[in-house]
Design a protein around this motif. Sequence first.
Motif, PDB file in Angstrom:
ATOM      1  N   ILE A 102       0.843  -1.193   0.000  1.00 60.98           N
ATOM      2  CA  ILE A 102       0.000   0.000   0.000  1.00 60.98           C
ATOM      3  C   ILE A 102       0.878   1.243   0.000  1.00 60.98           C
ATOM      4  CG2 ILE A 102      -1.700   1.234   1.387  1.00 60.98           C
ATOM      5  CD1 ILE A 102      -2.426  -1.849   2.211  1.00 60.98           C
ATOM      6  N   THR A 103       1.969   1.178   0.760  1.00 64.97           N
ATOM      7  CA  THR A 103       2.947   2.261   0.705  1.00 64.97           C
ATOM      8  C   THR A 103       3.631   2.264  -0.663  1.00 64.97           C
ATOM      9  OG1 THR A 103       3.365   1.842   3.031  1.00 64.97           O
ATOM     10  CG2 THR A 103       4.918   3.273   1.886  1.00 64.97           C
ATOM     11  N   GLY A 104       3.921   1.078  -1.166  1.00 67.82           N
ATOM     12  CA  GLY A 104       4.729   0.977  -2.382  1.00 67.82           C
ATOM     13  C   GLY A 104       4.077   1.574  -3.611  1.00 67.82           C
ATOM     14  N   CYS A 105       2.760   1.401  -3.763  1.00 67.28           N
ATOM     15  CA  CYS A 105       2.103   1.874  -4.981  1.00 67.28           C
ATOM     16  C   CYS A 105       1.952   3.391  -4.953  1.00 67.28           C
ATOM     17  CB  CYS A 105       0.732   1.243  -5.151  1.00 67.28           C
ATOM     18  SG  CYS A 105      -0.160   1.991  -6.532  1.00 67.28           S
ATOM     19  N   PRO A 106       2.555   4.098  -5.898  1.00 69.88           N
ATOM     20  CA  PRO A 106       2.456   5.559  -5.893  1.00 69.88           C
ATOM     21  C   PRO A 106       1.061   6.048  -6.268  1.00 69.88           C
ATOM     22  CG  PRO A 106       3.607   4.806  -7.841  1.00 69.88           C
ATOM     23  CD  PRO A 106       3.368   3.593  -7.008  1.00 69.88           C
ATOM     24  N   TYR A 107       0.279   5.209  -6.917  1.00 70.28           N
ATOM     25  CA  TYR A 107      -1.074   5.610  -7.306  1.00 70.28           C
ATOM     26  C   TYR A 107      -2.076   5.242  -6.223  1.00 70.28           C
ATOM     27  CZ  TYR A 107       1.321   5.722 -11.782  1.00 70.28           C
ATOM     28  OH  TYR A 107       2.204   5.983 -12.793  1.00 70.28           O
ATOM     29  N   LYS A 108      -1.601   4.611  -5.164  1.00 64.62           N
ATOM     30  CA  LYS A 108      -2.433   4.155  -4.039  1.00 64.62           C
ATOM     31  C   LYS A 108      -3.604   3.323  -4.552  1.00 64.62           C
ATOM     32  CE  LYS A 108       0.092   5.612  -0.757  1.00 64.62           C
ATOM     33  NZ  LYS A 108       1.293   5.313  -1.576  1.00 64.62           N
ATOM     34  N   LYS A 109      -3.283   2.390  -5.431  1.00 62.50           N
ATOM     35  CA  LYS A 109      -4.327   1.555  -6.005  1.00 62.50           C
ATOM     36  C   LYS A 109      -4.282   0.147  -5.453  1.00 62.50           C
ATOM     37  CE  LYS A 109      -7.117   4.013  -8.277  1.00 62.50           C
ATOM     38  NZ  LYS A 109      -8.536   3.988  -7.853  1.00 62.50           N
ATOM     39  N   ILE A 110      -3.590  -0.040  -4.318  1.00 60.36           N
ATOM     40  CA  ILE A 110      -3.742  -1.290  -3.579  1.00 60.36           C
ATOM     41  C   ILE A 110      -4.422  -0.921  -2.280  1.00 60.36           C
ATOM     42  CG2 ILE A 110      -2.541  -3.063  -2.292  1.00 60.36           C
ATOM     43  CD1 ILE A 110      -1.140  -3.817  -4.528  1.00 60.36           C
ATOM     44  N   TYR A 111      -5.381  -1.698  -1.886  1.00 63.58           N
ATOM     45  CA  TYR A 111      -6.176  -1.366  -0.710  1.00 63.58           C
ATOM     46  C   TYR A 111      -6.102  -2.504   0.287  1.00 63.58           C
ATOM     47  CZ  TYR A 111      -8.148   1.971  -3.986  1.00 63.58           C
ATOM     48  OH  TYR A 111      -8.304   2.959  -4.911  1.00 63.58           O
ATOM     49  N   PHE A 112      -6.250  -2.171   1.544  1.00 67.62           N
ATOM     50  CA  PHE A 112      -6.226  -3.181   2.594  1.00 67.62           C
ATOM     51  C   PHE A 112      -7.651  -3.552   2.964  1.00 67.62           C
ATOM     52  CE2 PHE A 112      -5.415  -4.892   6.852  1.00 67.62           C
ATOM     53  CZ  PHE A 112      -4.344  -5.723   6.562  1.00 67.62           C
ATOM     54  N   ASN A 113      -8.002  -4.813   2.787  1.00 65.82           N
ATOM     55  CA  ASN A 113      -9.314  -5.271   3.224  1.00 65.82           C
ATOM     56  C   ASN A 113      -9.238  -5.462   4.729  1.00 65.82           C
ATOM     57  OD1 ASN A 113     -11.416  -6.969   4.121  1.00 65.82           O
ATOM     58  ND2 ASN A 113     -11.670  -7.808   2.070  1.00 65.82           N
ATOM     59  N   HIS A 114      -9.927  -4.593   5.469  1.00 68.75           N
ATOM     60  CA  HIS A 114      -9.723  -4.617   6.914  1.00 68.75           C
ATOM     61  C   HIS A 114     -10.487  -5.738   7.587  1.00 68.75           C
ATOM     62  CE1 HIS A 114     -13.609  -2.594   7.700  1.00 68.75           C
ATOM     63  NE2 HIS A 114     -13.357  -1.994   6.542  1.00 68.75           N
ATOM     64  N   LYS A 115     -11.266  -6.471   6.828  1.00 71.92           N
ATOM     65  CA  LYS A 115     -11.915  -7.648   7.413  1.00 71.92           C
ATOM     66  C   LYS A 115     -11.060  -8.890   7.220  1.00 71.92           C
ATOM     67  CE  LYS A 115     -15.714  -6.590   9.459  1.00 71.92           C
ATOM     68  NZ  LYS A 115     -16.892  -6.108   8.763  1.00 71.92           N
ATOM     69  N   SER A 116     -10.600  -9.105   6.000  1.00 74.47           N
ATOM     70  CA  SER A 116      -9.832 -10.321   5.742  1.00 74.47           C
ATOM     71  C   SER A 116      -8.359 -10.136   6.080  1.00 74.47           C
ATOM     72  CB  SER A 116      -9.968 -10.735   4.279  1.00 74.47           C
ATOM     73  OG  SER A 116      -9.318  -9.803   3.449  1.00 74.47           O
ATOM     74  N   GLY A 117      -7.918  -8.884   6.249  1.00 73.90           N
ATOM     75  CA  GLY A 117      -6.506  -8.649   6.539  1.00 73.90           C
ATOM     76  C   GLY A 117      -5.599  -8.898   5.348  1.00 73.90           C
ATOM     77  N   LYS A 118      -6.130  -8.744   4.137  1.00 69.72           N
ATOM     78  CA  LYS A 118      -5.320  -8.987   2.947  1.00 69.72           C
ATOM     79  C   LYS A 118      -5.409  -7.776   2.013  1.00 69.72           C
ATOM     80  CE  LYS A 118      -4.696 -13.443   3.863  1.00 69.72           C
ATOM     81  NZ  LYS A 118      -3.953 -14.619   3.459  1.00 69.72           N
ATOM     82  N   ALA A 119      -4.414  -7.654   1.142  1.00 69.24           N
ATOM     83  CA  ALA A 119      -4.417  -6.559   0.180  1.00 69.24           C
ATOM     84  C   ALA A 119      -5.279  -6.942  -1.016  1.00 69.24           C
ATOM     85  CB  ALA A 119      -2.998  -6.265  -0.269  1.00 69.24           C
ATOM     86  N   GLU A 120      -5.977  -5.973  -1.563  1.00 67.62           N
ATOM     87  CA  GLU A 120      -6.781  -6.224  -2.748  1.00 67.62           C
ATOM     88  C   GLU A 120      -6.562  -5.098  -3.749  1.00 67.62           C
ATOM     89  OE1 GLU A 120     -10.871  -7.131  -2.224  1.00 67.62           O
ATOM     90  OE2 GLU A 120     -10.517  -8.374  -0.464  1.00 67.62           O
TER      91      GLU A 120
END
Lengths: 249, 572
Positions: free
Chosen positions: B230-248
């Motif tokens: 999430i930090t890595g993507c400069p476009y902030k196009k990876i999101y953290f699913n706060h229920k499953s605890g995984k990136a989407e």
Amino acid sequence: MSTFLWGVLPYLCVASLVGGTIWRYRYDKFGWTTRSSQLYESRLLRIGSPLFHFGILLVFFGHVGGLVIPESWTEAVGVSEGLYHFNALLFGGLAGVCTLVGILILVYRRRTTGPVFMATTKNDKLMYVFLVAAIVLGLWTTLVSVGAGSEAHNYRETVSPWFRSVFLFRPDVAAMAAAPIQFHIHAIVGMLLFALWPFTRLVHAFTAPLHYLFRPYIVYRSRDRQVSGSRQARPGWSGIGTTDRDRQR
Amino acid sequence: MKVMAQMGMVMNLDKCIGCHTCSVTCKQAWTNRAGTEYVWFNNVETRPGQGYPRRYEDQETWKGGWTLTNRGNLKLKAGGRVQKLLGIFASPVQPKLADYYEPWTYDYQTLIDAPLGDDFPVARPKSLITGENTKITWSANWDDNLGGSSEMGHLDPIVAKLNASVRRESEEKVRFELEKTFMFYLPRICEHCLNPSCMASCPSGAIYKREEDGIVLVDQDRCRGWRQCITGCPYKKIYFNHKSGKAEKCTFCYPRIEVGLPTVCSETCVGRLRYLGLFLYDADRVTAAAATPDEGDLYEAQLDLLLDPSDPEVIAAARRDGIPDDWMDAARRSPVYALAKTYRVALPLHPEYRTMPMVWYVPPLSPIVDVLSSQGHDAEDRGVLFGAIEALRIPVDYLAELFTAGRTDIITGVLQKLAAMRAYMRDVSLGRDGDPAIPAAVGMSEETLYEMYRLMAIAKYADRYVIPTAHVERAHELEEIGCSLDFDEGPGMYESGPFGEASGRPAPVAVETFNALKQRQTSDTAMTTTAGGELRGRVNLLNWDGNGAPDGLFPGGPPEPGTGATTTEGQR
Ligand code: HEM
Ligand code: SF4
Ligand code: SF4
């Protein structure tokens, strides 16, 4: 009673730890995550989490040193019992305090930050009880030892031989039974924590991503098994999936 | 040379009307689940504006993308491998929910249940995260249509950069007075980069690029929730699913692409401005191109990576590298290749992040046309348009910061081509002969200009989407179909495994969606209504699929006679 606690329980816990981990890895890879709560709250986490984690890692290595390495070995390289204990108490105590402060911050944060509390499962709560108990009891053994000064109980003559004997399948029940009560309780809670481990979020520690240091930055994967990209596939980084590219040839 | 294929997208910004249809249909398809309430794989930003999450383009703060080391090598802006591992216990720079927005719904039930009284009942906003009353202070497109009002315009990182740059004299600051405003919409999805920094940041190596079509995906079984991507993507196009605890992240609708259908956002786009097709690129040169020393040269370097699918040498290499012939054919007909490389009117978003993004944009001429027509000029006259492109520095500078790392000459060149197309085609459509001097002025032939016009203005469905299907002989083994054949009934999306939300074996997307839909259609309860009737994770109009009757969306049925639970004294 002693036979059960120090001769049977350890094996039950190891079975649970190993069996549970294998089962969970095969059944529940999707649930295998830190379940990070940083999205909800960052300020306290940024203090508490590193404090706790660096502390607990030090504590872990301390335990390895104290339990696995026999006293005769350290003496052979010229470390006296007194010096060893001084170091163990000083660094172990410091790491323990860091861990405790860290986890107290984390628990406080969990309880007081609305979203974090709501994302806390029963499983988490149970895990926290055992984790905090193990840490507090561990610090208690340290404190008692500090209080006793040079009279302190030398656990490397009781607990450590027992610990090693467990893995040699000849549990030295008598040695452990001779240790003082605070060590008994700490060891029991510790064993239960490990028995619980695979069934909690703590599994994330087993997949500590050290291989990040060695893997290529860009990962190509295929539905086909064939290797691609300009980089050679490394063991463990081969493609997943199907075989139709091969068949096409 | 190592030839690889990449599915790419081009968006023609002049046509975007900012209707958000793409965002909504995408959300319906992919992120209408608990844990992803705040997530928009596709979002549409008004520029100038802060974007979503707020000010994501300010990489001095967010540390996304790559930089160069002193020796000229690529390095993650957030730090090297050791540094990243040391910071793993609590990410040093991590957007909080407040940087996106706190998703909410309304307590509609009170509108029906409230006892009779002097005051109108009010449906209060309730947080979808905590279920508590909340105050709505921000959303994914809060500054929609504001076009950088004087109140918030300066918060746009690009405006801030322009204002700070030495090129601009003090009195010529980007102002947001009415007569000088310009505004356009920028729809954004994941860029499916050739050199993705999200992937490079992932400690587990769970993010991968598909060899066949370059789509970047997160392996949900291998993601451990370290949330570095999430930090890595400069476009902030990876999101953290706060229920499953995984990136989407955006999946480029791979289940649709595999069978030759356009992505949901493209298919439903009201302006019909999205193009889908193949790029061929040289995988061996990506790293070198991304390490081009001068930021201004990155666009050209990226363009150089794209291979000409008609070149015999490329064809031979592609055959050697296992690219099927029908894919080569699709690559030759690819609209995205035509717009990006043949006509050179599509530009990458923020090439200076060095991720080699593969969603390209035709910059909008409309800010300039709007100014001209509001001042009573003829906005289709070549002379007037060309002059205006030179004179209206602020929109051009702004576009250059977005698409060419500040190279205004490139932007001007593209805008002139668009202007030439407008001017030339006006003559043609008025029945006059086209003026060959117009295409010549931008270095094009009349035929090319006309073809470009066909592709951009007529934009037939079959020309916009040239999507080769995954191979027929592999059809039974496609990720989607292959899994579902031997899949009976996995855990539905909203059931809980023994270890909290969404644990247990994952279900293939199609099966999961099907089960979720079935579950919602056949049950009376909404996704995660809890016993206490909390609103957390509740269905609202946005994430409701039109089927079933989730709690709280509709009033309850008439009260049982005698119970009078919702009947008020007055009615009796
Ligand atoms: C060495 C490898 C380890 C790594 C890389 C690691 C990493 C992490 C990360 C990233 C989180 C999520 C923090 C957040 O964003 O909310 C976390 C949480 C946690 N970890 Fe670890 N961890 C490791 C080892 C351990 C060990 C050995 C223990 C315990 C004995 C542990 C106990 C916990 C606990 C209790 C939490 C939850 C904290 C909270 O949010 O209340 N971790 N860990
Ligand atoms: S835009 Fe997409 S592929 Fe590129 S770095 Fe971000 S998430 Fe990764
Ligand atoms: S659907 Fe098309 S026109 Fe509407 S906002 Fe999205 S990209 Fe723009």
